[in-house]
Scaffold this active site. Structure first.
Site, PDB file in Angstrom:
ATOM      1  N   ARG A  78      -1.509   0.188  -7.893  1.00 35.46           N
ATOM      2  CA  ARG A  78      -0.340   0.872  -8.506  1.00 35.46           C
ATOM      3  C   ARG A  78      -0.295   0.709  -9.857  1.00 35.46           C
ATOM      4  O   ARG A  78       0.897   0.726 -10.534  1.00 35.46           O
ATOM      5  CB  ARG A  78       1.058   0.257  -7.792  1.00 35.46           C
ATOM      6  N   SER A 121       9.163   4.606  -2.960  1.00 35.31           N
ATOM      7  CA  SER A 121       8.809   3.156  -2.699  1.00 35.31           C
ATOM      8  C   SER A 121       9.333   2.434  -3.782  1.00 35.31           C
ATOM      9  O   SER A 121       9.023   2.514  -5.037  1.00 35.31           O
ATOM     10  CB  SER A 121       7.347   2.728  -2.547  1.00 35.31           C
ATOM     11  N   GLU A 130       8.294  -1.023  -8.274  1.00 32.02           N
ATOM     12  CA  GLU A 130       7.278  -0.074  -8.264  1.00 32.02           C
ATOM     13  C   GLU A 130       7.893   1.339  -8.818  1.00 32.02           C
ATOM     14  O   GLU A 130       7.067   1.648  -9.900  1.00 32.02           O
ATOM     15  CB  GLU A 130       6.679   0.441  -6.920  1.00 32.02           C
TER      16      GLU A 130
END
Length: 309
Positions: free
Chosen positions: A179, A228, A298
């Site tokens: 990520r 998310s 995130e």
């Protein structure tokens, strides 16, 4: 709440600028959460050359941030000082396929990359169908879903630096990790090339249908959400830790942890940016207390809190 209008000075310093400059433009309407204050300046470049010209002539002391469709973003209520750049789909949203390669502008939706690949019988990009962002965000965050990640298919990415210089990065130069990308954060990605494998079109469509069904049945995609919220810790799932900490359905103001998938936060209708960020921090605290594990955001959070101006 407004910032000083610096657009006349910028226009005077950039007589050949072709893109659009707007002062104190609301950012709430550009994010999925529908919260946050204004951008001091919102710039929409006409094309890559216009973006490079703008950055080259922009005073170095002005902060710059780029946004896509705002699907993974919290803008704080005090707004964003400096310049926010939004790459418009009209100029940066094209996709095309040749052989086993898909070329896409940074403003193209990840879903469109998957669709372009499928139409050309290119497999391996079906995971993009389940990511509600743009190519630019996928490059910056090594976006992934359903077992695939951007790093698995990227050939190269192009972008413009803070000084207006154009750059090209191969897969290894992107320094992808989970990520995230290791490329200088000031680089604004403008396009990318992805390589897949020639595959039976029916098999590709079946896989994309699986991805879509998973999203519709497991995620609150019809709510005002940001996808998310937290990265999955190594060997664990963020949603399981949040659930175990008793946070499913937890509320702060108009913000709520989704009952459907508790790694998603929701604006139930009247949330502020402060509500959503406070809820996220409350979840992080509870997870740390119950499991000893620290969750990492995130979702990107930008701007100033109300009263900071």
């Amino acid at each position: 709440m407004t910032f000083p209008d610096i657009t006349p000075d910028l226009k005077a310093a950039m007589p050949e600028l072709r893109g659009r400059l707007l002062a104190n433009q609301s950012l709430a309407e550009l994010t999925w959460f529908r919260v946050g204050g204004p951008a001091q300046v919102l710039f929409t470049p006409a094309d890559e050359d216009d973006l490079a010209y703008f950055l080259k002539h922009l005073p170095q002391e002005l902060p710059v941030y780029v946004v896509g469709v705002g699907s993974n973003l919290i803008v704080r209520d005090g707004g964003m000082p400096g310049v926010v750049i939004r790459l418009a789909p009209r100029a940066f949203g094209e996709t095309s396929a040749a052989g086993d390669v898909v070329t896409a502008g940074a403003a193209a939706l990840d879903k469109r990359v998957a669709e372009t690949a499928a139409a050309a019988s290119i497999g391996g990009m079906e995971f993009f169908f389940g990511i509600p962002g743009t190519v630019g965000g996928a490059l910056r965050m090594n976006a992934g879903a359903n077992g695939g990640e951007t790093k698995d298919v990227l050939v190269e990415a192009s972008g413009v630096g803070r000084d207006g210089t154009k750059h090209t990065f191969g897969n290894a130069e992107m320094k992808f990790v989970y990520r995230n990308s290791g490329v200088d954060p000031s680089i604004i990605f403008t396009s990318a090339r992805f390589r897949g494998t020639i595959t039976d079109a029916g098999a590709i469509r079946a896989r994309m249908n699986e991805v879509q069904t998973h999203r519709e049945t497991a995620q609150p995609i019809r709510e005002k959400t940001g996808g998310s919220t937290f990265k999955n810790p190594p060997g664990n799932s963020a949603w399981k830790l949040i659930d175990a900490a008793g946070c499913r359905g937890l509320k702060v103001g108009g913000a709520q942890v989704s009952e459907m998938h508790c790694n998603f936060l929701i604006n139930t209708g009247n949330a502020t940016g402060h509500d959503i960020e406070t809820l996220g921090e409350t979840v992080r605290d509870r997870v740390k207390q119950t499991s000893g594990i620290e969750l990492h955001w995130e979702i990107k959070r930008i701007g100033m809190t109300e009263g900071e101006q």
